[in-house]
Write a protein that holds these residues in place. Structure first.
Motif, mmCIF file in Angstrom:
data_model
loop_
_atom_site.group_PDB
_atom_site.id
_atom_site.type_symbol
_atom_site.label_atom_id
_atom_site.label_comp_id
_atom_site.label_asym_id
_atom_site.label_seq_id
_atom_site.Cartn_x
_atom_site.Cartn_y
_atom_site.Cartn_z
ATOM 1 N N ASN A 48 4.297 -6.819 0.578
ATOM 2 C CA ASN A 48 4.295 -5.679 1.493
ATOM 3 C C ASN A 48 5.528 -5.684 2.384
ATOM 4 O O ASN A 48 6.039 -4.625 2.753
ATOM 5 C CB ASN A 48 3.021 -5.668 2.335
ATOM 6 C CG ASN A 48 1.816 -5.211 1.537
ATOM 7 O OD1 ASN A 48 1.976 -4.603 0.477
ATOM 8 N ND2 ASN A 48 0.635 -5.506 2.017
ATOM 9 N N THR A 51 8.609 -4.550 0.377
ATOM 10 C CA THR A 51 8.684 -3.131 0.043
ATOM 11 C C THR A 51 8.627 -2.260 1.298
ATOM 12 O O THR A 51 8.465 -1.052 1.210
ATOM 13 C CB THR A 51 7.534 -2.725 -0.904
ATOM 14 O OG1 THR A 51 6.309 -3.261 -0.406
ATOM 15 C CG2 THR A 51 7.767 -3.244 -2.290
ATOM 16 N N ILE A 53 6.384 -2.026 3.618
ATOM 17 C CA ILE A 53 5.099 -1.538 4.104
ATOM 18 C C ILE A 53 4.736 -2.208 5.427
ATOM 19 O O ILE A 53 4.300 -1.547 6.371
ATOM 20 C CB ILE A 53 4.005 -1.763 3.035
ATOM 21 C CG1 ILE A 53 4.313 -0.890 1.815
ATOM 22 C CG2 ILE A 53 2.630 -1.424 3.589
ATOM 23 C CD1 ILE A 53 3.446 -1.157 0.619
ATOM 24 N N TYR A 54 4.929 -3.523 5.483
ATOM 25 C CA TYR A 54 4.775 -4.222 6.764
ATOM 26 C C TYR A 54 6.163 -4.614 7.261
ATOM 27 O O TYR A 54 6.893 -5.295 6.550
ATOM 28 C CB TYR A 54 3.960 -5.511 6.602
ATOM 29 C CG TYR A 54 2.514 -5.325 6.260
ATOM 30 C CD1 TYR A 54 1.841 -4.136 6.522
ATOM 31 C CD2 TYR A 54 1.798 -6.369 5.677
ATOM 32 C CE1 TYR A 54 0.511 -3.995 6.197
ATOM 33 C CE2 TYR A 54 0.457 -6.228 5.354
ATOM 34 C CZ TYR A 54 -0.181 -5.029 5.611
ATOM 35 O OH TYR A 54 -1.494 -4.892 5.286
ATOM 36 N N ILE A 73 9.637 2.703 4.075
ATOM 37 C CA ILE A 73 9.185 2.269 2.751
ATOM 38 C C ILE A 73 10.033 2.905 1.648
ATOM 39 O O ILE A 73 10.519 2.232 0.741
ATOM 40 C CB ILE A 73 7.703 2.632 2.526
ATOM 41 C CG1 ILE A 73 6.858 2.071 3.668
ATOM 42 C CG2 ILE A 73 7.211 2.113 1.193
ATOM 43 C CD1 ILE A 73 5.408 2.506 3.636
ATOM 44 N N HIS A 74 10.230 4.242 1.755
ATOM 45 C CA HIS A 74 10.970 4.888 0.672
ATOM 46 C C HIS A 74 12.418 4.422 0.634
ATOM 47 O O HIS A 74 13.077 4.506 -0.391
ATOM 48 C CB HIS A 74 10.885 6.413 0.780
ATOM 49 C CG HIS A 74 11.425 6.966 2.057
ATOM 50 N ND1 HIS A 74 10.647 7.236 3.152
ATOM 51 C CD2 HIS A 74 12.682 7.265 2.425
ATOM 52 C CE1 HIS A 74 11.397 7.711 4.122
ATOM 53 N NE2 HIS A 74 12.634 7.732 3.715
ATOM 54 N N ARG A 83 7.369 -1.396 -7.103
ATOM 55 C CA ARG A 83 6.251 -2.326 -7.174
ATOM 56 C C ARG A 83 5.020 -1.712 -7.828
ATOM 57 O O ARG A 83 4.902 -0.500 -7.965
ATOM 58 C CB ARG A 83 5.865 -2.803 -5.772
ATOM 59 C CG ARG A 83 5.148 -1.733 -4.986
ATOM 60 C CD ARG A 83 4.628 -2.260 -3.671
ATOM 61 N NE ARG A 83 3.475 -3.141 -3.862
ATOM 62 C CZ ARG A 83 2.859 -3.753 -2.872
ATOM 63 N NH1 ARG A 83 3.289 -3.600 -1.629
ATOM 64 N NH2 ARG A 83 1.833 -4.515 -3.101
#
Lengths: 257, 294, 345
Positions: A48, A51, A53-54, A73-74, A83
């Motif tokens: 995460n 990528t 996310i976190y 994220i993007h 992923r």
């Protein structure tokens, strides 16, 4: 030679819990890396962070020499990291083909107004896109499912479709979160071959999380072991396998693979 | 200062009414995640029940209030049973549209009932109007005192039920996790019915107190009152009981002060506060943030 | 070679020409029936309002159905469109004193201004609102709609709480306004269809399906959610501009949140997520509600009951996820594309 991915002293803290602490790893172009560790060790949390996310609370993620920490994220995807998810997150209500089309998002570019008028050029681009996506499905032998709704596909096909979707973003680094979850030994065997084939066919570097030792030992060039958020050991699969610390974390004292 | 105090009194008077109504929104939302659009109309039904009850000789404030709580409560249980329960497990928006449908029905039904009709009616003076000097030129009147005492009492009873009774515990369990609660042997349907019952009873009481304050009632009174109370519930953090009280008071006070500034501003001001709060605390003042697990 | 290109061009544009021709024929038919006094201006006006409701509902479908957001403040955007366009034709120009040749241009300009202004509001509202999700987003959009209404009441130049009378009825039923309404309706349908089946539209759908997965596919979900808000607002604004110039009088209370819930009902009754659902829902409910007028006060009671029954027994709406084929652009390879298209649920 600089590594494709270099993670330095990565850490994240959720309130009082240090979920991951000073994790590091290094992956060269074309390699397959593996992260193993007991349940709850923080493997998915590492993914995460890798990528976006976190956002990590400490450390850096260098990808092709650039620190990606702090990007949305993007942004990670734009830089070439894709992923899959442990608990498949396809666009369930859409067809397999539309799943792939969305993943090609970054590769399609036309203006807003030409889009509204659906000009000749837009139409042509959409036709090309359809072919591109069908060919991606074909390469992963999913062509027959192109018009099927994702949620209705068999489990194994869904997993494959998710990999296809990740590949459709044309990544340089592919992160696979427990690709073998729920598979029987024959399927795992097949998956090992598929992973190696994907690396060569799509020219990607792969980092995977897995519990199936057989799979990890068979395909990975490099293995990192984490336990309770800490890096326990790293090295070639054969070295790691006999590392007493690892054996203990996995099986308790006196255990054996 | 005196002017400020006077406005504050008006604000609290209105705020406690919003709090009562907001409580029903928050309870229903907490338990089945539904914005109960029909809730505002129960307020109107409460007001009309009291209006007719007060015509019976010898019926004073308290019996009228009780009647105004009972009818909407029973009605609300019925609505849940007939319209919402069959839709449980369906997409939440279907239930929401159903609630809008119920609301349209309730707003228009009294129009054709011969003794109600669409006209404004003046609400009986159930409480004798008296004024008491408070500080300087600021005064407090008997209706304001009644509003505050009655709502404080009702809210305490309700909080008592939720906190200390078996049904209350069931309510909290169901709102936390319906399936797990059912596995623990809790009668989920019954618990939801009780929630609707209590929520609607408070709405009915809110309708009576509002009508004491602004003694002109009509069948559309619930629309705006309901909307504002809903905003109050969201402001306080929907699903949170203390949040509903805080949100209600805040809404009332903001509205009164904004109206004092410019009469057309009163209505929008509550929304402006709501949006400002949500932008900085998306879960409302006292709500719990939700975390998505990946 | 050249000839083949020309042929391809004709084949490519044939469906569009067909649709345009159908719209023109429809218009002429209605005009003929009106001339022949089969249809009174009253019926034509209902049709026009039905088309306007379709426009707003189509915009709402983009926000709620395609992008999966939850807006219930659409009437606010209609208000912005109505008031800003009316400001153009009443305050900026003296419309009725303009030469007849200039009037259509100024009117077109006014509708554009209405759409643009609503779009600006769509951005201003969408951008911060998207920090909250689901029901909270709903209440924030409702709140913004009501704030817009409060603001209008505050602006004396457009009549404040008394409303704005005397707007030129350029799109009025007697001035051949149906042509204008049909034109903008067709344009809306065409643009929205093209938008939904572009990479932007698919990005919107991905926001609805799984926001996190969409982000990991490189979709900037915030961008597309805001974009959906803006496009939806522009559609509503254009419809508002037309409405102002049909009736000639606008009042803040015409745009309350009750009106917003009307659009919501149209959309969900017709079938959320498809353009067919938005169109059929808005059109049929507008007409049915007019037909039921003889029921007087019973009308809305029955409406409420029907709505509840509908959700109980036909929860996916009248169209239940099906899209008219001409609302899905053809692709060469997609000979046997699925009926539901990208938006089917």
């Amino acid at each position: 030679m600089t590594a494709l991915l270099e993670v330095r002293s990565l850490g994240i803290r959720f309130g009082g819990l240090q979920a991951v602490d000073s994790f590091h790893c290094r992956l060269n172009q074309g390699e397959i890396g593996g992260i193993i560790g007991p349940n709850g060790a923080g493997k998915t949390t590492i993914f995460n962070m890798l990528t976006g996310i976190y956002p990590p609370t400490a450390g850096e993620i260098f990808f092709r020499g650039e620190n990606l920490v702090g990007r949305p994220i993007h942004g990670f995807t734009e830089h070439g990291i894709a992923r899959t998810f442990q608990n498949i997150r396809l666009f369930k209500e859409l067809s397999a083909l539309d799943n792939i089309k969305i993943a090609r998002h970054m590769k399609v570019k036309y203006g807003f107004f030409p889009g509204l008028f659906r000009t000749e050029a837009v139409s042509r681009r959409e036709n090309e896109l359809e072919e591109e996506c069908l060919s991606i499905l074909e390469r992963l032998s999913l062509a027959q499912y192109a018009r099927h709704k994702a949620s209705g596909l068999p489990y194994g096909v869904q997993r494959r479709l998710e990999i296809a979707r990740a590949l459709a973003t044309s990544p340089e680094l592919l992160l696979l979160d427990e690709p073998a979850a729920g598979m029987n030994p024959q399927e795992v065997d097949q998956l090992s071959k598929t992973i190696l084939w994907i690396r060569d066919e799509f020219k990607v570097t792969i980092l995977l999380i897995e519990h199936h030792m057989q799979l990890v030992m068979g395909v990975c060039d490099h293995v990192t072991v984490v336990s309770f958020g800490k890096l326990l050991a790293e090295g070639k699969p054969d070295e790691v396998k006999v590392n007493p610390v690892v054996v203990e974390a996995y099986l308790g004292k006196g255990g054996k693979f | 200062m005196e002017h400020f105090l006077q406005l504050l009194i008006f604000g609290v008077q209105l705020g406690v009414i919003y709090a009562l109504i907001a409580m029903g929104y928050t309870m229903v939302y907490g338990i089945i995640r539904l914005i109960n659009f029909a809730h505002g109309d129960l307020v109107m039904i409460g007001a009309f029940t009291a209006y007719f009850a007060a015509r019976v000789p010898g019926v004073g404030f308290v019996p009228a209030l009780l009647a105004a709580m009972l009818l909407p409560a029973v009605l609300s249980v019925l609505i849940e049973r007939l319209a919402y329960r069959p839709l449980r497990g369906r997409p939440r928006l279907s239930v929401l549209i159903t609630a809008i449908g119920v609301s349209i029905f309730l707003e228009n039904l009294p129009r054709v009932i011969p003794f109600i009709g669409p006209n404004y009616r003046s609400f009986p003076k159930l409480i004798e109007f008296r004024e008491f000097p408070l500080y300087g030129s600021a005064i407090v009147n008997s209706i304001q005192i009644t509003n505050v005492i009655a709502s404080a009492l009702l809210l305490s009873v309700m909080v008592g039920i939720v906190r200390f009774t078996k049904s209350g515990r069931a309510m909290r369990a169901v709102s936390f996790n319906k399936d797990a609660a059912a596995l623990m042997g809790i009668d989920v349907d019954r618990t939801i019915s009780i929630t609707f019952f209590i929520g609607a009873a408070l709405a009915g009481a809110g309708g009576v107190l509002y009508s004491l304050t602004y003694p002109m009632i009509d069948i559309l009174m619930g629309v705006w009152l309901g909307t504002k109370a809903f905003v109050a519930a969201v402001l306080g953090g929907i699903g949170s009981l203390p949040g509903a009280v805080l949100g209600g008071l805040l809404m009332g006070i903001v509205e009164v002060f904004a109206t004092a500034l410019y009469s057309e501003l009163g209505y929008g001001a509550g929304f402006i506060v709501l949006i400002l709060v949500l932008l900085f605390r998306p879960e409302g003042l006292m709500g719990k943030p939700t975390i998505e697990k990946v | 070679m050249k000839e083949r290109n020309a042929n391809a061009g004709i084949r490519r544009y044939a469906p569009m020409i067909g649709v345009a021709a159908a719209v023109v024929v429809f218009y002429l038919a209605i005009e003929y029936l009106r001339q022949a006094r089969v249809l009174t201006p009253y019926y034509v006006q209902i049709l026009m309002f039905g088309l306007l409701n379709c426009m707003v509902t189509l915009g709402l479908n983009l926000i709620n159905g395609i992008t999966g957001q939850f807006s219930i403040g659409q009437a606010g955007f209609v208000a912005v469109g109505a008031y800003s366009s009316a400001a153009v034709t009443t305050l900026l120009f003296e419309f009725n004193k303009l030469p007849a040749t200039l009037q259509p241009l100024v009117f077109l300009f006014a509708v554009c201004v209405g759409g643009f202004a609503a779009g600006v509001f769509g951005y201003l509202i969408g951008r911060p609102s998207l920090r909250v999700k689901g029901d909270y987003l709903a209440i924030v959009t409702l709140g913004f709609g009501e704030i817009i209404r409060s603001l209008i009441r505050y602006i004396e130049a457009v009549g404040g709480p008394r409303g704005l009378p005397g707007i030129p009825q350029y799109a009025g039923v007697r001035g051949g306004g149906l042509a204008w309404v049909l034109f903008f309706f067709t344009l809306t349908v065409w643009f929205l269809r093209n938008y939904i089946y572009s990479f932007r539209g698919r990005a919107c759908v991905s926001c609805r399906e799984d926001e996190l997965a969409a982000e990991t596919m490189g979709v900037n979900t915030t961008t597309y959610k805001v974009q959906a808000f803006i496009v939806g607002a522009v559609t509503a604004g254009a419809a508002g501009a037309l409405q102002a110039h049909i009736i000639g009088f606008i009042h803040p209370d015409q745009f309350s949140y009750v009106r917003s819930t009307d659009f919501l009902v149209y959309l969900y009754a017709g079938g959320v997520g498809t353009m067919s659902g938005a169109i059929i829902g808005a059109m049929s409910l507008t007409i049915v509600l007019e037909i039921l007028r003889f029921l007087a006060d019973w009308r809305l009671i029955i409406y409420g009951v029907v709505l509840v029954l509908m959700m109980l027994y036909q929860p996916n709406g009248i169209c239940s996820g099906k899209e008219f084929p001409f609302l899905i652009p053809k692709l060469k390879a997609a000979a046997k594309s699925s009926k539901a298209g990208v938006t089917g649920r």
